[in-house]
Write a protein that holds these residues in place. Structure first.
Motif, PDB file in Angstrom:
ATOM      1  N   ASP A 212       0.659  -1.075  -0.006  1.00 10.58           N
ATOM      2  CA  ASP A 212       0.164   0.040   0.007  1.00 10.58           C
ATOM      3  C   ASP A 212       0.811   1.340   0.125  1.00 10.58           C
ATOM      4  OD1 ASP A 212      -2.276  -1.534  -0.061  1.00 10.58           O
ATOM      5  OD2 ASP A 212      -2.408  -1.558   2.116  1.00 10.58           O
ATOM      6  N   ARG A 213       2.025   1.309   0.757  1.00 13.33           N
ATOM      7  CA  ARG A 213       2.807   2.460   0.951  1.00 13.33           C
ATOM      8  C   ARG A 213       3.503   2.503  -0.599  1.00 13.33           C
ATOM      9  NH1 ARG A 213       7.983   2.587   2.979  1.00 13.33           N
ATOM     10  NH2 ARG A 213       8.437   5.026   3.499  1.00 13.33           N
ATOM     11  N   ILE A 214       3.986   1.473  -1.195  1.00 13.22           N
ATOM     12  CA  ILE A 214       4.619   1.696  -2.323  1.00 13.22           C
ATOM     13  C   ILE A 214       3.716   2.035  -3.197  1.00 13.22           C
ATOM     14  CG2 ILE A 214       5.671   0.282  -4.123  1.00 13.22           C
ATOM     15  CD1 ILE A 214       7.408   0.187  -1.854  1.00 13.22           C
ATOM     16  N   VAL A 215       2.431   1.856  -3.403  1.00 15.09           N
ATOM     17  CA  VAL A 215       1.623   2.094  -4.476  1.00 15.09           C
ATOM     18  C   VAL A 215       1.106   3.644  -4.223  1.00 15.09           C
ATOM     19  CG1 VAL A 215      -0.868   2.124  -5.109  1.00 15.09           C
ATOM     20  CG2 VAL A 215       0.512   0.041  -4.833  1.00 15.09           C
ATOM     21  N   LEU A 216       1.125   4.100  -2.937  1.00 17.57           N
ATOM     22  CA  LEU A 216       0.874   5.553  -2.648  1.00 17.57           C
ATOM     23  C   LEU A 216       2.030   6.448  -3.128  1.00 17.57           C
ATOM     24  CD1 LEU A 216      -1.666   6.327  -1.178  1.00 17.57           C
ATOM     25  CD2 LEU A 216      -0.294   6.856   0.875  1.00 17.57           C
ATOM     26  N   ILE A 217       3.278   5.963  -2.775  1.00 20.26           N
ATOM     27  CA  ILE A 217       4.312   6.800  -3.258  1.00 20.26           C
ATOM     28  C   ILE A 217       4.529   6.813  -4.671  1.00 20.26           C
ATOM     29  CG2 ILE A 217       7.115   6.954  -2.943  1.00 20.26           C
ATOM     30  CD1 ILE A 217       6.720   5.570  -0.078  1.00 20.26           C
ATOM     31  N   THR A 218       4.499   5.998  -5.427  1.00 18.63           N
ATOM     32  CA  THR A 218       4.336   5.950  -6.852  1.00 18.63           C
ATOM     33  C   THR A 218       3.559   6.896  -7.521  1.00 18.63           C
ATOM     34  OG1 THR A 218       4.684   3.617  -6.839  1.00 18.63           O
ATOM     35  CG2 THR A 218       4.117   4.460  -8.576  1.00 18.63           C
ATOM     36  N   TRP A 219       2.264   6.840  -6.940  1.00 20.21           N
ATOM     37  CA  TRP A 219       1.150   7.871  -7.493  1.00 20.21           C
ATOM     38  C   TRP A 219       1.648   9.264  -6.926  1.00 20.21           C
ATOM     39  CZ3 TRP A 219      -1.812   7.589 -11.142  1.00 20.21           C
ATOM     40  CH2 TRP A 219      -2.450   6.203 -11.616  1.00 20.21           C
ATOM     41  N   ILE A 220       2.177   9.509  -6.105  1.00 24.89           N
ATOM     42  CA  ILE A 220       2.712  10.893  -5.572  1.00 24.89           C
ATOM     43  C   ILE A 220       4.004  11.475  -6.578  1.00 24.89           C
ATOM     44  CG2 ILE A 220       3.892  12.423  -3.674  1.00 24.89           C
ATOM     45  CD1 ILE A 220       2.276  10.834  -1.776  1.00 24.89           C
ATOM     46  N   ILE A 221       4.802  10.297  -6.688  1.00 26.31           N
ATOM     47  CA  ILE A 221       5.809  10.881  -7.549  1.00 26.31           C
ATOM     48  C   ILE A 221       5.301  10.897  -9.053  1.00 26.31           C
ATOM     49  CG2 ILE A 221       8.071   9.946  -8.713  1.00 26.31           C
ATOM     50  CD1 ILE A 221       8.574   8.336  -6.364  1.00 26.31           C
ATOM     51  N   ALA A 222       4.273  10.190  -9.530  1.00 27.42           N
ATOM     52  CA  ALA A 222       3.964  10.362 -10.902  1.00 27.42           C
ATOM     53  C   ALA A 222       3.055  11.504 -10.835  1.00 27.42           C
ATOM     54  CB  ALA A 222       2.950   9.080 -11.293  1.00 27.42           C
TER      55      ALA A 222
END
Lengths: 340, 234
Positions: free
Chosen positions: A217-227
């Protein structure tokens, strides 16, 4: 016989109309392609809503810019949009997280195949598209202020005594600097920090990453923030350099995907290289070389036509052609990304 | 009192059950080996113990605690480390990064464990900066075991660690596994090379059709006439 001055003039001309614009356009594509490639590598689907996410981010930047302008806040010779950018990044990241939680999360938890997520992203694309048009309208918006040029063509001619000038717009320099900083920060994050390494591990081998205790969940969240951050930066830079029009951003999807796939989708370095290659191809193939050859060739050989390979109307065809060639000849791209 | 007890496990991947009430016990600081013919449910039994498979019946106890309902990720925190049979390294990452990923959940200093792993597998030290995907099969297997060791596990699960590696590398791997055991780690191995695996095993379980056929110490099974004839080639 052409003289040395003619040769210098010819390359000054080429720098002005090809090199400088292609570097700034390439930077903008690179930032866009990085977002697409990260989503593909980590969330495992082609996000067709990325162009419109760029439009959304840019819209927020413009709204903040207008607000700051009305308050008489500015950065002097720099565009006010630079000041608005951090606010737009925060809001766009929140927007991306809302979309993730309300749309993509459902499909991911159900382990839907990538094609379903892709189609969901097309739906999201139409939705963002409508939101942007609803809020800011479908028309062209110019939001650039501050000093327009760093070197004007006229000044350049005066200083160098050449008959061809190189004009460098401040937006082009800003684009290059911001891109360099953003790319360096991103690569530092991915290669040196614990979270970045966990993201790469998750992209490489999801099951093993989970077995190592990585929190998905954390990885997905960070990915969206970076994108979302990359999309907002890319969109704002493009809008500053040219102008903001929602439809143009939708059209940018093609060169951005071409860049990501050419570089090797899922490979961040590939996205950057791909962005520049696509930009240079587009501009070099649609530039009219008549004047360039007049400088270089003797009068008797001077071209009478424009010496333009393709009309600028066809610039998207170039991305498309490169995309097709890559998919046929080397589907994994230059840097061996995942094959689609 | 055994350290791990998988009791009367029943379950499958939907469709017919693969495990039909088999039980696996691992004592603290010992090596247990599961052998059996293809399709006997060896790997499935290991997956059930890891929590990758939902059980219809039976339960799993770790150190006297019922962990049947706990997710695989949570079990990592309980000191379980798993080395899958395939895709067990991060190909696009360096050997060092692979090992660091094993220690992802740890907050303490990992240098000690890292040095232990390098002592166990010296070749990994030499290839520290190389991408794991560029290594040979045997070296990759060492990276995989090394990654699992980095979690500082109490209980190591190995799914066919010697699949696809040369006999020389295989012998070396078994030796390393014995060394790991000697540091006090309990180990469960699923293995095709039954003879060698049983020779280092404290406990052996022969599974057939998802049930325990014969159980005993490693040497008992090795000398058992039935086991010899069926699984060890005479």
């Amino acid at each position: 016989m052409s003289t040395l001055v003619d040769i210098i003039n010819a390359f000054a001309l080429l720098s002005n109309f090809v090199l400088v614009p292609a570097i700034s356009y390439g930077s903008q594509l690179a930032l866009g392609a990085l977002g697409v490639t990260l989503i593909f590598g980590i969330l495992r689907f082609a996000n067709f809503a990325h162009g419109d996410l760029m439009a959304f981010g840019t819209m927020i930047t413009i709204l903040f810019t207008w607000w700051f302008q009305s308050l008489n806040i500015n950065l002097g010779f720099l565009p006010t949009a630079i000041l608005a950018l951090p606010f737009a990044i925060i809001l766009t990241s929140m927007f991306a997280i809302i979309i993730e939680k309300s749309v993509f999360r459902f499909y991911r938890l159900n382990k839907s195949p990538p094609v379903i997520l892709l189609i969901a992203s097309i739906g999201v694309m139409f939705m963002i598209n409508a939101i942007v048009r609803f809020i800011i309208g479908p028309n062209d918006q110019r939001f650039f202020d501050g000093e327009k040029f760093i070197i004007r063509a006229g000044e350049f001619k005066e200083i160098t005594g050449l008959s061809e000038g190189i004009a460098i717009k401040s937006t082009q320099v800003i684009t290059l600097i911001v891109t360099l900083v953003a790319v360096m920060l991103l690569f530092y994050f991915l290669n040196r920090t614990k979270t970045g390494k966990a993201m790469r591990a998750f992209s490489d081998n999801e099951d093993l990453a989970l077995l190592s205790g990585v929190n998905p969940d954390r990885i997905v969240l960070i990915t969206w923030i970076i994108a979302a951050t990359l999309a907002t930066i890319a969109g704002t830079l493009y809008g500053l350099d040219k102008s903001f029009k929602p439809f143009t951003y939708f059209m940018l999807l093609l060169p951005i995907f071409a860049s990501a796939i050419l570089g090797g989708i899922g490979s961040p370095i590939g996205a950057v290289v791909g962005g520049y290659i696509i930009a240079f191809s587009e501009i070099m193939l649609t530039y009219a070389y008549k004047k360039f050859f007049i400088y270089l060739l003797p009068d008797s050989l001077s071209p009478t036509g424009l010496v333009q390979l393709l009309s600028t109307d066809y610039k998207f065809a170039i991305s498309f052609l490169i995309l097709v060639i890559v998919l046929v000849l080397r589907p994994s791209g230059i840097f061996k990304g995942k094959t689609l | 009192m055994s350290y791990l007890y998988g009791k009367n496990m029943v379950g499958g991947y939907g469709g017919a059950d693969i495990l039909n009430g088999c039980s696996i016990k691992v004592n603290r600081g010992e090596i247990a080996v599961i052998v059996g013919p293809n399709g006997a449910g060896k790997s499935t039994a290991m997956k059930a113990i890891l929590g990758l498979l939902k059980l219809k019946e039976g339960k799993i106890e770790l150190n006297g605690q019922d962990i049947t309902k706990i997710s695989p990720q949570e079990r990592v925190k309980y000191g379980m480390a798993f080395v899958p049979q395939t895709n067990n390294v991060f190909n696009s990452m360096t050997v060092r990064e692979n090992l660091e990923m094993g220690a992802h959940l740890r907050e303490d200093n990992i240098l000690n464990t890292l040095n232990q792993v390098f002592k166990l597998f010296p070749v990994l030290k030499d290839k520290e900066k190389q991408l794991a995907g560029e290594l040979s099969g045997g070296q990759r297997q060492q990276v995989a075991v090394g990654r699992a060791m980095m979690t500082n596990p109490d209980f190591l699960l190995l799914d066919e660690p010697t699949a696809g590696v040369s006999p020389i590398v295989m012998n070396e791997l078994f030796e390393r596994i014995l060394e790991i055991k000697n540091t006090g780690v309990s180990i469960l191995i699923v293995e095709q090379n039954a003879r060698q695996a049983l020779s280092i095993a404290d406990q052996g379980f022969v599974l057939v059709n998802g049930t325990n056929k014969i159980s005993g110490t490693g040497s008992e099974l090795l000398s058992n006439e039935n086991v010899r004839r069926s699984f060890l080639g005479g």
